[in-house]
Motif scaffolding. Structure first.
Motif, PDB file in Angstrom:
ATOM      1  N   GLY A 145       0.935  -1.041  -0.176  1.00  0.00           N
ATOM      2  CA  GLY A 145       0.025   0.029  -0.100  1.00  0.00           C
ATOM      3  C   GLY A 145       0.705   1.350  -0.107  1.00  0.00           C
ATOM      4  O   GLY A 145       1.955   1.177   0.397  1.00  0.00           O
ATOM      5  N   SER A 146       0.277   2.364  -0.595  1.00  0.00           N
ATOM      6  CA  SER A 146       0.967   3.588  -0.601  1.00  0.00           C
ATOM      7  C   SER A 146      -0.059   4.825  -0.712  1.00  0.00           C
ATOM      8  O   SER A 146      -0.623   5.042  -1.745  1.00  0.00           O
ATOM      9  N   ILE A 147      -0.078   5.439   0.331  1.00  0.00           N
ATOM     10  CA  ILE A 147      -1.027   6.508   0.539  1.00  0.00           C
ATOM     11  C   ILE A 147      -0.638   7.895  -0.586  1.00  0.00           C
ATOM     12  O   ILE A 147      -1.683   8.548  -1.007  1.00  0.00           O
ATOM     13  N   LEU A 148       0.848   7.600  -0.919  1.00  0.00           N
ATOM     14  CA  LEU A 148       1.327   8.871  -1.880  1.00  0.00           C
ATOM     15  C   LEU A 148       0.661   8.615  -3.466  1.00  0.00           C
ATOM     16  O   LEU A 148       0.639   9.387  -4.094  1.00  0.00           O
ATOM     17  N   THR A 149       0.082   7.407  -3.719  1.00  0.00           N
ATOM     18  CA  THR A 149      -0.098   7.011  -5.201  1.00  0.00           C
ATOM     19  C   THR A 149      -1.952   7.183  -5.302  1.00  0.00           C
ATOM     20  O   THR A 149      -2.472   7.042  -6.300  1.00  0.00           O
ATOM     21  N   ILE A 214      -4.448   1.362  -0.488  1.00  0.00           N
ATOM     22  CA  ILE A 214      -4.299   2.036   0.945  1.00  0.00           C
ATOM     23  C   ILE A 214      -3.686   0.728   1.719  1.00  0.00           C
ATOM     24  O   ILE A 214      -2.797   1.110   2.551  1.00  0.00           O
ATOM     25  N   VAL A 215      -4.317  -0.536   1.609  1.00  0.00           N
ATOM     26  CA  VAL A 215      -3.817  -1.510   2.311  1.00  0.00           C
ATOM     27  C   VAL A 215      -2.685  -2.443   1.871  1.00  0.00           C
ATOM     28  O   VAL A 215      -1.803  -2.784   2.556  1.00  0.00           O
ATOM     29  N   GLY A 216      -2.647  -2.580   0.493  1.00  0.00           N
ATOM     30  CA  GLY A 216      -1.613  -3.590  -0.235  1.00  0.00           C
ATOM     31  C   GLY A 216      -2.207  -4.927  -0.350  1.00  0.00           C
ATOM     32  O   GLY A 216      -2.900  -5.500   0.464  1.00  0.00           O
ATOM     33  N   ALA A 217      -1.641  -5.451  -1.545  1.00  0.00           N
ATOM     34  CA  ALA A 217      -2.095  -6.941  -1.705  1.00  0.00           C
ATOM     35  C   ALA A 217      -1.736  -7.852  -0.583  1.00  0.00           C
ATOM     36  O   ALA A 217      -2.253  -8.820  -0.532  1.00  0.00           O
ATOM     37  N   GLY A 270      -0.222   0.285   4.735  1.00  0.00           N
ATOM     38  CA  GLY A 270      -0.759  -1.131   4.987  1.00  0.00           C
ATOM     39  C   GLY A 270      -0.122  -1.706   6.084  1.00  0.00           C
ATOM     40  O   GLY A 270      -1.116  -2.189   7.026  1.00  0.00           O
ATOM     41  N   ALA A 271       0.941  -1.561   6.476  1.00  0.00           N
ATOM     42  CA  ALA A 271       1.734  -2.342   7.581  1.00  0.00           C
ATOM     43  C   ALA A 271       1.031  -1.510   8.712  1.00  0.00           C
ATOM     44  O   ALA A 271       0.867  -2.094   9.938  1.00  0.00           O
ATOM     45  N   ALA A 272       1.183  -0.197   8.655  1.00  0.00           N
ATOM     46  CA  ALA A 272       0.610   0.580   9.988  1.00  0.00           C
ATOM     47  C   ALA A 272      -0.699   0.301  10.410  1.00  0.00           C
ATOM     48  O   ALA A 272      -1.129   0.153  11.380  1.00  0.00           O
TER      49      ALA A 272
END
Length: 298
Positions: A145-149, A214-217, A270-272
């Motif tokens: 996940g990446s909030i920047l994208t 947001i969360v990642g695969a 995602g990790a957070a």
């Protein structure tokens, strides 16, 4: 209120000190809005995932999304949002798995393991073909996940998926529950159990794909399971189970998005999010152990 007006209002409140200073950035407001959509949606659907014992299935769909991204990029879709291949491949994966579940004599976990292994092998092969065309950071964003994208397209996809999933879940929630707890009774009452099975796996799939940014695969399946698992340990009714799951998922998503930005921590969103959700689960499990009257929903 338009999205532009909402973003300006949030940024103004952040600059005035009423909201966390991190929300003074445009991308952070995008992430906040995405979190406000993703959290309740995953928390609500997660109650059904836990009751129907589809945790491994939700995790498998999340991992299959990596293959969908690879196929989309190979087919020429933009690497920032290959939604055509993502939705198409993951729906084929989930519907095909559900179709074979009752026709092979194999247990669900065995069949999921077979499908997941084949999917990961296909994804790895395609990614090797694409090795010279893509940046490794793209894969990191997909995995964790990446909030920047998160952009306007991602928010639009999330909003449409949330609207459809929420409407169908609210309409069919009681039927899903009856079919989950007592399939034979559901058939006697005229509830189309197999149709609901197919519809459910499709709902899980579209929610998983829409939440990837947001969360990642790797972790999106966990956000479907952990809040609901935490809620089930302490809730005393089905209504309480649902509300608590939605609350934990929403809190985990927003806290996981905002805390790394506010504290300037190099932690993927995602990790957070999953770490916060995991902490909530440990708290609920501890309460269940310390307070005998908290029997949870069986």
């Amino acid at each position: 209120m338009s999205f532009g007006s909402f973003r300006q209002s949030v940024q103004a409140l952040a600059e005035a000190g009423w909201l966390p200073s991190a929300l003074g950035w445009g991308f952070a407001v995008n992430a906040l809005l995405a979190g406000l959509i993703v959290g309740p949606m995953l928390g609500s659907l997660g109650t059904l995932v836990v009751v129907r014992r589809h945790a491994f299935f939700a995790e498998a769909v999340g991992h299959a999304a990596l293959t969908g991204v690879a196929i989309g990029i190979l087919a020429g879709e933009p690497y920032t949002g290959p939604y055509g291949a993502l939705f198409g491949y993951c729906l084929i994966f989930s519907v095909g798995l559900e179709y074979l579940r009752g026709r092979t004599g194999l247990s669900a976990d065995t069949l999921i393991g077979v499908f997941l292994s084949m999917s990961l092998a296909l994804g790895a092969s395609v990614l090797l073909i694409l090795a010279g065309r893509i940046n490794v950071h793209i894969l990191e964003n997909v995995l964790f996940g990446s909030i920047l994208t998160v952009d306007g397209t991602d928010l639009a996809v999330l909003a449409v998926v949330a609207l459809v999933v929420t409407a169908l879940s609210a309409w069919l929630y009681n039927r899903f529950m009856v079919a989950s707890f007592h399939p034979a009774m559901a058939l006697v009452r005229g509830i189309p159990v197999r149709t609901l099975d197919y519809l459910f796996v499709m709902l899980v799939t579209v929610v998983t794909v829409a939440s990837l940014k947001i969360v990642g695969a790797v972790l999106v399946g966990a956000l479907l399971v952990i809040p609901a698992a935490a809620a089930r340990t302490v809730a005393r009714s089905l209504a309480g189970f649902w509300w608590l799951s939605v609350g934990i998922a929403s809190f985990s998503t927003l806290a996981g998005i905002l805390l790394p930005m506010q504290l300037d921590l190099p932690v993927p969103s995602g990790a957070a999010i999953i770490l916060v959700a995991g902490a909530c689960f440990l708290i609920c499990a501890g309460l269940r152990a310390l307070v005998p009257s908290l029997k949870g929903v069986t």
